[in-house]
Design an enzyme around this catalytic site. Structure first.
Site, PDB file in Angstrom:
ATOM      1  N   SER A   1      34.931  35.728  39.243  1.00  0.00           N
ATOM      2  CA  SER A   1      34.042  36.648  38.527  1.00  0.00           C
ATOM      3  C   SER A   1      34.282  36.767  37.031  1.00  0.00           C
ATOM      4  CB  SER A   1      34.120  38.041  39.155  1.00  0.00           C
ATOM      5  OG  SER A   1      33.420  38.076  40.375  1.00  0.00           O
TER       6      SER A   1
ATOM      7  N   SER B   1      30.856  38.090  38.978  1.00  0.00           N
ATOM      8  CA  SER B   1      30.256  39.405  38.998  1.00  0.00           C
ATOM      9  C   SER B   1      30.269  40.074  37.622  1.00  0.00           C
ATOM     10  CB  SER B   1      31.013  40.281  39.994  1.00  0.00           C
ATOM     11  OG  SER B   1      32.352  40.483  39.566  1.00  0.00           O
TER      12      SER B   1
ATOM     13  N   LYS C   1      32.959  46.333  31.853  1.00  0.00           N
ATOM     14  CA  LYS C   1      32.281  46.054  33.124  1.00  0.00           C
ATOM     15  C   LYS C   1      32.136  47.343  33.922  1.00  0.00           C
ATOM     16  CE  LYS C   1      32.700  43.083  37.231  1.00  0.00           C
ATOM     17  NZ  LYS C   1      33.546  42.077  37.931  1.00  0.00           N
TER      18      LYS C   1
END
Lengths: 431, 431
Positions: free
Chosen positions: A171, A147, A78
């Site tokens: 997330s 996210s 990420k």
């Protein structure tokens, strides 16, 4: 090992082949990058890719000694986590082209264990709600969630077997649910956040995504430094857990698909679980969702002070609103909220004297249509606030054919037991 | 305001003059930089200085609107905290000349409140034990303590009125004790660590140094986002606290100077405190020192993974030993230690039903001779492990004429009450 199937195997199977040298890390990386080349134009899972470097690192692993439990495995990272060799943009134009001096601890630990960073995956802006370009691979008109959008989508679309994410509200679990992969948020405080762009001091948690519970357990073994986790799928007997089914006070927001999954799970698990019953949160905890929002607003307004003060005009409107809200809150009230959370942790913790794990909704339903928003983390905020470990288990489809599932929640620090129970439960849900 | 005295005034007095525009930020900065120029060759408090930029920023504040509670105040920043405008070296040759992309949250908050970063202060290597060049300003053959060596020394030597530090074992309270300044470690989890080089996920805490309790309270108001703290010295009545005097199980390591300070404090406070008595830690907590060491070793070995894997040969021997020790620890044992700590927090927390604050040793005695080591944090490890807020109060001199004092410890989250009590106690100890 048949390389045509490489993109369908889970990380657990792949590392067996890699460790026995029946599978070359370079071939696996090439299969992943081929899939990326084929699909990235539609899915947009990546913020940055450097195929030559990834292939070179895979080749070096093939030529050298076995590194560790993730030897040769392509890993998505990420873009909220620092990488020294790839740009790190935190999902914000402010950090376009930013080059950190070091890998985040979670990245360095995975690389030390033999993983090869295949690329940086799309995050929403600073892991809050303003979305990146990623689409849900099951239906590119729908959000992958956020996210950790790119990590969930890349694993779901078979571009990568394993990927790192973070959770502050929902997330990891929410994008795992929308994309139909297994997501794992460890116990808060157990994984180093060194080199992770900070959003919320007492909520941010590093975890990840895989195709199976044993995959995320393998990742967890490395992140938590707890080798037991790697073996959760292979423990003798695979003891049946005591499962408390917790609809949560937000149950009214669960749609027909989630409610159907709930009934399917109850029917499938009830005959085999050591015990199974509906369980309610202790009285007086109806406001934990609001408490999570307030804690997050106060802390994020401080963590992003540099950006808030110097680059306000380059932040999204929604993030600015969060920062303004948090900045206006009194510190005394924030302290009182943290004390109230500690009390809630204590009372919810007592549920685990009676139940090994709680089963609860992960999301309101299938991934919502549109890429302008990432869905609602309403079913994750409570567990993140409490710092409890969570695993999302995909096992059903909704009315639109998109993935649906549920999450299991464990006692703080009992990640091993949670993952073992999650494996047991997932096997039964997948029938 | 007589500018000759600027370097002797505390931050609280300085901000009054600055806010009333009776004192120019530029003049204050110049007085500080003059003192630095005079003394830095002996004290070596700074890792980096940029006088022209600091003066320009001070001038800009003089020309503009009042910024906030720290308007115009020169601030030292421990070189473990990121600064966008000054290099950030983390006390390691690995990061010589490193330029972070953003200010740490604590730095950005102080700058937003009007502080001007006067320079980066020396930290030990990654805030562990390998010392930097800083000397104790009271006797340059003695250590200033660590890891926040430069911040404590700069404030003690009147180079700066206020400075930021961090504590993982005893890195604020110990150098405050050795240098004879007030040091404040807030409640763990209350100050954002965004942009602070991470050592220990569940121990690292941002705090700072000043000449008086009201100075560190002013800093605390900004860091914690709690405006009440700024007023602790001026609350009506200044209520007398209930003081539990806790020798701790390590009392045998307190030397004659610390024992003398203990007796002086008991005699001075006993007649005026609302209540005062010796208090012992609850039974079964004799091993908290060892527990702190183990938690720190496990977590630091993960947080510094990038450096450990890629640059092992450029780490000090002592740091390598810590990382090796931590890496060899089982994750299951680490989890068990964190659970044990939670229990200890609960039982020690109950002491604060009876006592407003605990008074305890800060260090074994005066600053040890030699610059090759930074002294023993033995009297700080327990309170850092428990996450409790601490304030060091200097008030005595030892046999060599070096500073000696004691620390006050408060209930978690009760930083306001702790600082108010610390002000009350310090006034009485200073007679």
């Amino acid at each position: 090992m048949n390389t045509d199937r490489l993109n369908r195997l889970d990380a657990w199977q792949l590392v067996q082949g890699l460790a026995r040298r029946e599978l070359r890390a370079e071939d696996l990386m090439r299969a992943c990058l081929d899939r990326v080349a084929e699909r990235e134009g539609e899915v947009h899972a990546f913020a940055h890719l450097d195929p030559p470097t990834a292939l070179a690192q895979a080749r070096a692993l093939d030529a050298g000694a076995l590194q560790g439990p993730l030897h040769g495995l392509p890993l998505g990272v990420k873009d909220l986590l620092d990488t020294a060799e790839l740009p790190t943009g935190y999902g914000s134009p402010l950090y376009a082209g930013h080059r950190p001096a070091a890998d985040a601890a979670a990245v360095a630990l995975c690389r030390e264990a033999g993983a090869v960073v295949a690329g940086k995956t799309v995050t929403t802006e600073f892991a809050y709600f303003h979305p990146g370009p990623t689409a849900n691979p099951h239906h590119t008109g729908h959000t992958p969630g956020g996210s950790s959008s790119g990590s969930a989508a890349a694993v779901a679309d078979r571009m990568l077997p394993l990927a790192l994410g973070t959770q502050t509200a929902g997330s990891i679990i929410r994008p795992a649910a929308y994309c139909g992969v297994v997501g794992y948020k460890p116990s808060w405080g157990r994984v180093s956040r060194a080199g992770v762009k900070s959003l919320s001091e007492t909520l941010d948690t590093v975890g990840g995504f895989g195709r199976s519970v044993r995959d995320v357990a393998l990742l967890g073994a490395v992140l938590l430094g707890d080798a037991r986790l790697a073996g959760v799928a292979h423990e003798p007997g695979g003891q049946a857990p005591r499962i408390g089914m917790c609809r949560t006070p937000q149950w009214a927001q669960a749609d027909a698909d989630t409610q159907a999954a709930w009934s399917v799970a109850a029917a499938a698990l009830s005959p085999q679980a050591a015990d199974l019953a509906e369980v309610a949160l202790p009285d007086g905890l109806g406001d934990l969702i609001e408490l999570q929002k307030q804690v997050m607003a106060f802390e994020t307004a401080r963590a992003l002070s540099h950006e808030r003060v110097h680059h306000r005009d380059r932040l999204s409107e929604r993030l600015r609103a969060l920062l303004d809200e948090g900045l206006a809150m009194a510190g005394a009230d924030h302290t009182a909220r943290l004390i109230r959370r500690a009390q809630a942790r204590h009372s919810v913790g007592a549920l685990f004297d009676r139940w090994d794990v709680l089963l609860a909704p992960s999301a309101t339903g299938e991934a919502p249509a549109g890429l302008g928003a990432t869905g609602d983390p309403v079913f994750c905020r409570t567990w993140t606030l409490l710092g409890l470990p969570c695993v999302h288990l995909p096992f059903a489809r909704g009315r639109l054919g998109l993935p649906v599932g549920l999450q299991l929640i464990g006692r703080w620090g009992h990640d091993h037991q949670l993952l073992a129970a999650a494996h047991w439960v997932h096997q039964r849900l997948l029938g």
